[in-house]
Design a protein around this motif. Structure first.
Motif, PDB file in Angstrom:
ATOM      1  N   GLY A 149       0.347  -0.982   0.290  1.00  0.00           N
ATOM      2  CA  GLY A 149      -0.006   0.024  -0.151  1.00  0.00           C
ATOM      3  C   GLY A 149       0.962   1.338  -0.216  1.00  0.00           C
ATOM      4  N   TYR A 150       2.180   1.571  -0.166  1.00  0.00           N
ATOM      5  CA  TYR A 150       3.070   2.233  -0.368  1.00  0.00           C
ATOM      6  C   TYR A 150       4.121   2.556  -1.622  1.00  0.00           C
ATOM      7  N   ASP A 151       3.268   3.975  -2.114  1.00  0.00           N
ATOM      8  CA  ASP A 151       3.832   4.589  -3.246  1.00  0.00           C
ATOM      9  C   ASP A 151       5.403   5.315  -2.994  1.00  0.00           C
ATOM     10  N   THR A 152       5.554   5.241  -2.350  1.00  0.00           N
ATOM     11  CA  THR A 152       6.983   5.493  -1.926  1.00  0.00           C
ATOM     12  C   THR A 152       8.027   4.702  -1.374  1.00  0.00           C
ATOM     13  N   VAL A 153       9.287   4.476  -0.812  1.00  0.00           N
ATOM     14  CA  VAL A 153       9.913   3.490  -0.263  1.00  0.00           C
ATOM     15  C   VAL A 153      10.956   4.828  -0.141  1.00  0.00           C
ATOM     16  N   ILE A 154      11.440   5.238   1.562  1.00  0.00           N
ATOM     17  CA  ILE A 154      12.606   5.738   1.692  1.00  0.00           C
ATOM     18  C   ILE A 154      13.588   5.635   2.619  1.00  0.00           C
ATOM     19  N   ALA A 155      14.697   5.386   1.439  1.00  0.00           N
ATOM     20  CA  ALA A 155      16.037   4.422   2.490  1.00  0.00           C
ATOM     21  C   ALA A 155      16.805   5.577   2.829  1.00  0.00           C
ATOM     22  N   LEU A 156      16.790   5.766   4.107  1.00  0.00           N
ATOM     23  CA  LEU A 156      17.481   7.159   5.397  1.00  0.00           C
ATOM     24  C   LEU A 156      18.747   6.204   5.870  1.00  0.00           C
ATOM     25  N   GLY A 157      19.600   6.238   5.095  1.00  0.00           N
ATOM     26  CA  GLY A 157      21.070   5.943   5.901  1.00  0.00           C
ATOM     27  C   GLY A 157      21.857   6.156   5.107  1.00  0.00           C
ATOM     28  N   GLY A 158      22.937   4.895   4.970  1.00  0.00           N
ATOM     29  CA  GLY A 158      24.150   4.962   4.286  1.00  0.00           C
ATOM     30  C   GLY A 158      23.937   3.916   3.048  1.00  0.00           C
ATOM     31  N   ASP A 159      25.120   3.966   2.207  1.00  0.00           N
ATOM     32  CA  ASP A 159      24.810   3.072   1.132  1.00  0.00           C
ATOM     33  C   ASP A 159      24.139   1.677   0.959  1.00  0.00           C
ATOM     34  N   GLY A 160      24.731   1.111   2.565  1.00  0.00           N
ATOM     35  CA  GLY A 160      24.168  -0.031   2.888  1.00  0.00           C
ATOM     36  C   GLY A 160      22.848  -0.080   3.102  1.00  0.00           C
ATOM     37  N   VAL A 161      21.963   0.674   3.173  1.00  0.00           N
ATOM     38  CA  VAL A 161      20.351   0.387   3.663  1.00  0.00           C
ATOM     39  C   VAL A 161      19.645   0.831   1.912  1.00  0.00           C
ATOM     40  N   VAL A 185       8.543   3.775  -6.230  1.00  0.00           N
ATOM     41  CA  VAL A 185       9.577   4.530  -6.326  1.00  0.00           C
ATOM     42  C   VAL A 185      10.550   4.579  -4.822  1.00  0.00           C
ATOM     43  N   LEU A 186      11.898   5.191  -5.330  1.00  0.00           N
ATOM     44  CA  LEU A 186      12.480   4.778  -4.042  1.00  0.00           C
ATOM     45  C   LEU A 186      13.115   6.239  -4.123  1.00  0.00           C
ATOM     46  N   GLY A 187      12.978   6.808  -2.901  1.00  0.00           N
ATOM     47  CA  GLY A 187      13.905   8.233  -2.816  1.00  0.00           C
ATOM     48  C   GLY A 187      14.813   7.829  -1.251  1.00  0.00           C
ATOM     49  N   VAL A 188      15.996   8.523  -1.786  1.00  0.00           N
ATOM     50  CA  VAL A 188      17.021   8.498  -0.737  1.00  0.00           C
ATOM     51  C   VAL A 188      17.613   9.750   0.758  1.00  0.00           C
ATOM     52  N   LEU A 189      17.885   9.516   1.464  1.00  0.00           N
ATOM     53  CA  LEU A 189      17.703  10.678   2.160  1.00  0.00           C
ATOM     54  C   LEU A 189      19.354  10.091   2.643  1.00  0.00           C
ATOM     55  N   PRO A 190      20.540  10.319   2.626  1.00  0.00           N
ATOM     56  CA  PRO A 190      22.050  10.154   2.883  1.00  0.00           C
ATOM     57  C   PRO A 190      22.754  10.508   4.440  1.00  0.00           C
ATOM     58  N   VAL A 191      22.632   9.745   4.843  1.00  0.00           N
ATOM     59  CA  VAL A 191      22.366   9.964   7.010  1.00  0.00           C
ATOM     60  C   VAL A 191      23.889   8.741   6.861  1.00  0.00           C
TER      61      VAL A 191
END
Length: 308
Positions: free
Chosen positions: A61-73, A91-97
């Motif tokens: 049921g999600y339209d977007t998955v945002i991965a928060l973390g480093g390249d591993g996550v 859709v994949l989004g990225v928040l670089p942490v």
């Protein structure tokens, strides 16, 4: 034009940046909920290796998955998405942490958390390529030999010391160059052509240009080319020359040196005579034989207007 994120699953690694990921996840969730609505976002912290893949694969049921973390996550989230049917991949989004943030760098994501969140709200989904090696997916980098050894050594140093950043990669790099300048015999077939024998010190297979926290190993690589860019460094090379080339690689200035071979392919089969150090998106892999293929446009990723 931006189409909105819809219902969002924010998958966050709380251990990113030596524990600062938990605070960053709370900040990002609050920032996004203020603009999307409280019911539009679910925060899902990970609890260990491969948890992000499992969360993303079974999320409904999600339209977007945002991965928060480093390249591993990000790597794990992409593997979770690729485990789903193509017509059911959010859709994949990225928040670089993270420490390296190479995929985020390729996308053009800001390092500031609030700016990166704003970029996602204004971004348009773009189809990007995904690589597959022996049945596992990667989004940025695959490498064998010295460069993989440096990446894996950096991870171990980070866990041991709590330090992060390019300086740590440089430290690991010079240690490996001085004490482990090993080469590996291989047979390589590109796009089904007859195999060619060779020997490599580094052997990078790239979708994007970066690895190692901003080293531009394949400067011309693009996420939507439908092909890999390869950088292979052949022996012999002295330790001093190797160190000089290593420093030049930070800005992509290594490609013209005699030991360096730059190639391109959509598929490759490589067999090493002995097991080399190997990594994909910073994650250790093992083996001597590798089948690698690009899957063009397999993921839709939120890319800022200035991104690649």
């Amino acid at each position: 034009m931006p189409q909105g994120l819809g219902k969002v699953l924010l998958v966050a690694n709380p251990a990113a940046q030596n524990g600062r990921g938990a605070t960053a996840a709370s900040r990002a969730a609050a920032w996004l909920r203020e603009r999307l609505g409280d019911d539009a976002l679910t925060l899902a912290p990970t609890s260990g290796p491969r948890h992000a893949s499992a969360l993303v694969e079974r999320a409904k049921g999600y339209d977007t998955v945002i991965a928060l973390g480093g390249d591993g996550v990000i790597h794990e989230a992409a593997n979770g998405l690729m485990a789903r049917p193509a017509d059911r991949r959010p859709v994949l989004g990225v928040l670089p942490v993270g420490s390296g943030n190479d995929y985020a760098r390729t996308l053009g994501m800001a390092s500031n958390l609030e700016k990166a969140c704003a970029q996602l709200l204004a971004a348009v989904p773009q189809a990007v390529d995904v690589g597959c090696v022996n049945g596992s997916w990667f989004v940025e980098t695959l490498s064998f030999g010295l460069d993989a050894a440096i990446a894996l050594d950096t991870i171990e140093r980070r866990a041991r010391t709590g330090r992060t950043g390019t300086a740590l990669y440089m430290e690991a790099g010079f240690d490996q160059l001085l004490h482990h300048l090993d080469s590996y015999s291989y047979e390589l077939s590109l796009d089904g052509a007859p195999p060619v024998a060779g020997r490599s010190i580094i052997f990078a297979v790239q979708l994007g240009p970066y690895y190692g926290g901003g080293f531009k190993v394949c400067p011309d690589a693009r996420l939507d080319s439908g092909r890999f860019d390869l950088c292979i460094a052949h022996p012999p090379v002295s330790k001093a020359k190797a160190a000089y080339i290593f420093l030049r690689a930070k800005g992509g200035g290594h490609t013209g040196f005699k030991p360096i071979e730059m190639l391109s392919a959509a598929r490759l089969h490589v067999e090493f005579s002995q097991q080399p150090p190997a990594q994909m998106d910073g994650e250790r892999i093992e083996g001597r034989t590798f089948d690698v293929a690009v899957h063009p446009g397999a993921l839709r990723v939120l890319v800022p207007s200035q991104g690649r």
